[in-house]
Enzyme design. Sequence first.
Site, mmCIF file in Angstrom:
data_model
loop_
_atom_site.group_PDB
_atom_site.id
_atom_site.type_symbol
_atom_site.label_atom_id
_atom_site.label_comp_id
_atom_site.label_asym_id
_atom_site.label_seq_id
_atom_site.Cartn_x
_atom_site.Cartn_y
_atom_site.Cartn_z
ATOM 1 N N ASN A 167 -29.625 44.715 15.055
ATOM 2 C CA ASN A 167 -30.890 45.296 15.539
ATOM 3 C C ASN A 167 -31.745 44.256 16.271
ATOM 4 O OD1 ASN A 167 -31.724 43.666 13.502
ATOM 5 N ND2 ASN A 167 -32.641 45.263 12.235
ATOM 6 N N HIS A 183 -32.525 41.232 15.046
ATOM 7 C CA HIS A 183 -33.310 40.330 14.202
ATOM 8 C C HIS A 183 -32.817 38.892 14.315
ATOM 9 C CE1 HIS A 183 -30.855 41.022 10.188
ATOM 10 N NE2 HIS A 183 -30.286 40.115 10.942
ATOM 11 N N ASP A 192 -33.759 32.011 5.733
ATOM 12 C CA ASP A 192 -34.241 33.230 5.080
ATOM 13 C C ASP A 192 -33.566 33.443 3.726
ATOM 14 O OD1 ASP A 192 -31.735 33.844 6.069
ATOM 15 O OD2 ASP A 192 -32.419 35.337 7.498
ATOM 16 N N GLU A 228 -37.408 41.276 11.724
ATOM 17 C CA GLU A 228 -36.870 42.583 12.088
ATOM 18 C C GLU A 228 -37.636 43.166 13.281
ATOM 19 O OE1 GLU A 228 -34.177 43.168 10.702
ATOM 20 O OE2 GLU A 228 -34.258 43.565 8.558
HETATM 21 C C1 GLP Z 1 -28.395 38.333 8.394
HETATM 22 C C2 GLP Z 1 -29.338 37.112 8.388
HETATM 23 C C3 GLP Z 1 -29.450 36.507 9.752
HETATM 24 C C4 GLP Z 1 -28.116 36.610 10.444
HETATM 25 C C5 GLP Z 1 -27.871 38.050 10.778
HETATM 26 C C6 GLP Z 1 -26.524 38.346 11.365
HETATM 27 O O1 GLP Z 1 -28.852 39.357 7.607
HETATM 28 N N1 GLP Z 1 -30.657 37.340 7.892
HETATM 29 O O2 GLP Z 1 -29.882 35.185 9.621
HETATM 30 O O3 GLP Z 1 -28.116 35.884 11.614
HETATM 31 O O4 GLP Z 1 -28.161 38.871 9.677
HETATM 32 O O5 GLP Z 1 -25.566 38.433 10.365
HETATM 33 P P1 GLP Z 1 -24.045 38.211 10.670
HETATM 34 O O6 GLP Z 1 -23.909 36.815 11.147
HETATM 35 O O7 GLP Z 1 -23.359 38.419 9.347
HETATM 36 O O8 GLP Z 1 -23.654 39.214 11.699
#
Ligand code: GLP
Length: 254
Positions: A150, A152, A79, A157
């Site tokens: 959340n 995702h 992403d 989302e």
């Molecule tokens: C981000 C990314 C995801 C990631 C998630 C968790 O915004 N889009 O690919 O897995 O949120 O983030 P983190 O690993 O910093 O908790």
Amino acid sequence: MAAKVKDPARPSLPVRIVVTREEAERAVALEIAELVRTKPRTVLGLATGSTPIGVYRELVRLHREEALDFSRAITFNLDEYLGLVSGHPSSFGRWMRSNFFDAVNVPEVNIHTLDGSLELARARVECERYEQTIADAGGIDLMMLGIGRNGHIGFNEPGAARDTRTRCVELHPWTRADAAHGFGGLEQVPHVAITMGVTTILDSRRLCVMAFGEHKAQIVKRTLEGAIGPDVPSTYLREHSNVCLWLDRSAASG
Ligand code: GLP
């Protein structure tokens, strides 16, 4: 109280709970290394964020100290934020350069990231091209994933349908809030992003999912026990037949 009966309509997700996140990071890195050694032309799906950072650290170490060779590997990032100037310091593309690509030998032509500097119409075309490029590469062998607070996966989302593919999406308020620190304030965080879809992710032949820390405990519980559906996109992971969810004790505490 009645004993909990396993509901066949609610498939479960194989879970590995480790004492420290470093154990999980090392295990996932070793799995990737093993795959790259047995199939040099491995197609990897790559995530960013705080969750997978230790895996990249370990892969870089394996490259430097144990000659792990990525010269035939192909990568696709999961992403990207949209509406950023090219090379923006908070872009995932930039993050991937400094945490992985600059330190290993994946050939430039084999690195695929989504371009966050495109305007919306061009980005939509880019999404279709991305899907085609993944298909042309033979599909993703192994995809590394984190889970947002959340639920995702990528930027799929809450509300994301099971049949989605790479596309432009609006970001959830929690996602923007979680990203605020990296952008120097909430108002700097883009409202839109580009992400592989749920189907794109689930089409990967192997999924290595990780969640660490107490702040992920509630969403981990919902991922494992909640109804499978768009309210919590991470529940779709339970429909995959070759997936492992790595948790440290804090993330497993719910
Ligand atoms: C981000 C990314 C995801 C990631 C998630 C968790 O915004 N889009 O690919 O897995 O949120 O983030 P983190 O690993 O910093 O908790």
